[in-house]
Design an enzyme around this catalytic site. Structure first.
Site, PDB file in Angstrom:
ATOM      1  N   CYS A 116      17.919  80.512  42.564  1.00 53.94           N
ATOM      2  CA  CYS A 116      18.885  80.355  43.280  1.00 53.94           C
ATOM      3  C   CYS A 116      19.156  79.035  42.745  1.00 53.94           C
ATOM      4  CB  CYS A 116      17.968  80.301  45.151  1.00 53.94           C
ATOM      5  SG  CYS A 116      19.827  80.394  46.051  1.00 53.94           S
ATOM      6  N   HIS A 206      16.158  85.749  45.874  1.00 58.30           N
ATOM      7  CA  HIS A 206      14.679  85.032  46.441  1.00 58.30           C
ATOM      8  C   HIS A 206      13.987  85.477  46.149  1.00 58.30           C
ATOM      9  CE1 HIS A 206      16.219  81.270  47.705  1.00 58.30           C
ATOM     10  NE2 HIS A 206      17.244  81.637  47.740  1.00 58.30           N
ATOM     11  N   GLU A 208      10.713  85.070  46.369  1.00 63.08           N
ATOM     12  CA  GLU A 208       9.334  84.433  46.864  1.00 63.08           C
ATOM     13  C   GLU A 208       9.507  85.667  48.810  1.00 63.08           C
ATOM     14  OE1 GLU A 208      12.529  81.319  47.571  1.00 63.08           O
ATOM     15  OE2 GLU A 208      11.923  82.548  46.265  1.00 63.08           O
TER      16      GLU A 208
END
Length: 550
Positions: A116, A206, A208
């Site tokens: 990002c 993202h 994660e």
């Protein structure tokens, strides 16, 4: 002659056995010494998801540490990472003074992954261009794979699409020289890109967060395939390393631990007991604000079953006396904290020759207590179990969990043999029932609340909902309500039930428990506790409400 030959053979066999022992010791030592040699550096630009990156990397079996984005070149080189991840962040690269990655990140010759904002600043710093997006992307998005590199080469959610989680306004509009597109969305032409020659990778989404399908696999590709890291960061290896470190640090000295019965202090107790045995003494302060039978359970687990020396300080009357008349939540917390410290200190003074104080500090505490030079780090919070001890108690600190996340601590506890019910139970606040009794704390209220909370937990476990909720508890309301029992009137107290679903406890929604379950819990509480006439269910989410009522 026969005797000589036999002796020679036996001698060779002994040499062989000795070599096996030496090899085994070498393997253990190598494992213990090198489980952190393969390491990933995460530079934090202020994203709410930054800690998730470190956790996902460790779940892949690779050690990682997180530091502020402005980490010095000297410290980065000293850390000697196998790869670097640049996190997301709330800033725009167009803003004056917005954070940038240290230039050394791109000069070390190690793989770099920008996520990002990390992708945006990497692109701009390497000669690309970033501009405000005409369409902001927040939430789910479908990413089309354009070209398969080492990062996304084996990932396929649908035919050629990945379901990912986006959270950005700006976007990369021109890639740096040497980069090529690997994924896109209709509004984001460079959703992922890479320069395979320099091993630089960037994703606008993202990976994660759990909402991104195959996100864990993407990060595993980066740390294993691209960075060449092994998978030695496991609970078994961590325990071996910690035991070795604790024995080296403590030697023959004595250690004192404030045991609360919570996950962190329980794992510290089990780990220290494994490392140093009877050199450990635990102090368990029973303040009268614990859950039903919790004090007895702690004593049974650690003192009776594990043979750990535990001093139980029965201080219920002392705490209740100190809290009498106080209704302000913050003042109640301070009173409970002050009394705990004083009781702990009194018990510590009774012990001779204690050099070390053990605490259950974990890695998020360390991260949140670190301030960045440019003010991008998290807000400082108080986290020590027994912070603020008197100056005359001079201990050296032992913090064996300070580089571990909560999920890693739980895995260690399981590996050490602690019961699932202790390791995976819901969080319990430090002040205990003191902040779940609204207003003044009284023994009568605590006794009622303990029974109601226990019924709530029994039914959640029996229905399978305990593990589906992140936290659940009962709250005592200091107001009375009219009820009807048979032909009679009951005027008694109100109990509120609170259950939430959350991953990080920063945001949470109320758990959508089945009506039949809520009905059963409510009926049991009012039938079995004569001092309760009404039960209500809290349907507030965080924000705006907090999880705890006080």
């Amino acid at each position: 002659m026969l005797i000589e030959r036999t002796c020679a053979i036996l001698g060779k066999m002994l040499e062989y056995c000795a070599s096996l022992v030496a090899l085994h010791s070498c393997v253990i030592m190598t494992t213990n010494t090198h489980i952190t040699d393969d390491r990933i550096l995460i530079l934090d630009f202020g994203s709410q998801y930054s800690q998730l990156i470190a956790r996902r990397v460790r779940e892949a079996g690779v050690y990682s540490e997180m530091y502020a984005f402005d980490m010095s070149e000297e410290d980065i080189r000293a850390f000697n990472p196998n790869g670097i991840i640049l996190s997301g962040g709330p800033e725009s690269v167009h803003e004056e003074g917005s954070p940038r990655a240290p230039q050394v990140v791109f000069e070390l010759g190690v793989p770099v992954l920008g996520i990002c904002y990390g992708f945006q600043t990497m692109s701009e710093q390497l000669g690309g261009k970033v501009e405000p997006g005409t369409v902001h992307e927040f939430g789910y998005a479908e990413v089309d794979i354009q070209q398969r590199d080492q990062l996304v080469g084996n990932l396929q959610d649908r035919e050629n699409q990945l379901h990912v989680w986006m959270s950005h306004g700006d976007k990369v509009s021109r890639l740096p020289e040497g980069f090529s597109t690997t994924a896109s969305t209709p509004s984001c032409p460079f959703a992922a890109a890479s320069d395979e020659a320099r091993r630089f990778y960037g994703v606008q989404f993202h990976p994660e967060v759990t909402h991104t399908a195959k996100g864990a696999e993407l990060l595993a590709n980066f740390v294993h395939k691209i960075c060449g890291c092994g998978g030695l960061w496991t609970p078994e290896h961590i325990i071996d390393l910690r035991v070795e470190q604790l024995r080296a640090q403590i030697g023959d000295e004595k250690v004192l631990l404030g045991l609360s019965g919570g996950v962190d202090s329980s794992v510290v107790a089990a780990l220290l007991h494994k490392a140093i045995g009877d050199q450990l003494t635990c102090v368990f302060v029973d303040n009268g604000l614990l859950r039903l039978n919790e004090g007895d359970q702690v004593m049974q687990m650690f003192a009776d079953n594990m043979g750990i020396r535990v001093i139980r300080a029965d201080a219920e009357e002392r705490f209740l006396t100190a809290l009498a008349g106080e209704v302000d939540p913050e003042k109640k917390r301070k009173i409970i904290g002050r009394e705990f410290i004083e009781v702990f200190a009194e018990e510590a003074r009774k012990l001779d020759g204690v050099k070390f104080l053990a605490q259950g500090t974990i890695y998020p505490d360390v991260i949140e207590s670190a301030a960045s030079k440019q003010g991008k780090a998290h807000v400082i919070k108080s986290h020590h179990n027994v912070g603020g001890l008197p100056d005359d108690l001079e201990f050296e600190l032992v913090e064996p969990l300070r580089d571990l996340f909560k999920d890693e601590v739980r895995k260690l506890g399981t590996t050490l043999g602690l019961p699932h019910s202790m390791i995976y139970r819901h969080p319990f606040p430090g002040p205990g029932l003191g902040v779940r009794i609204l207003g003044e704390v009284k023994k009568e209220y605590a006794d009622i609340l303990r029974l109601a909370d226990d019924i709530f937990m029994q039914e959640l476990r029996a229905s399978g909902w305990y593990d589906k909720t992140a936290q659940a508890f009962a709250v005592f309301q200091p107001v009375k309500s009219v009820g009807v029992v048979g032909d009679g009137r009951r005027y008694a107290w109100v109990i509120a039930l609170r259950a939430v679903e959350t991953v990080d406890f920063m945001t949470a929604r109320f758990a959508h428990l089945p009506y039949e379950l809520v009905d059963k819990i409510s009926t049991r509480i009012m039938n079995e506790i004569k001092d309760v006439s009404r039960v209500v269910y809290d349907v507030s989410s965080k924000p705006p409400a907090t999880i705890e009522w006080e």
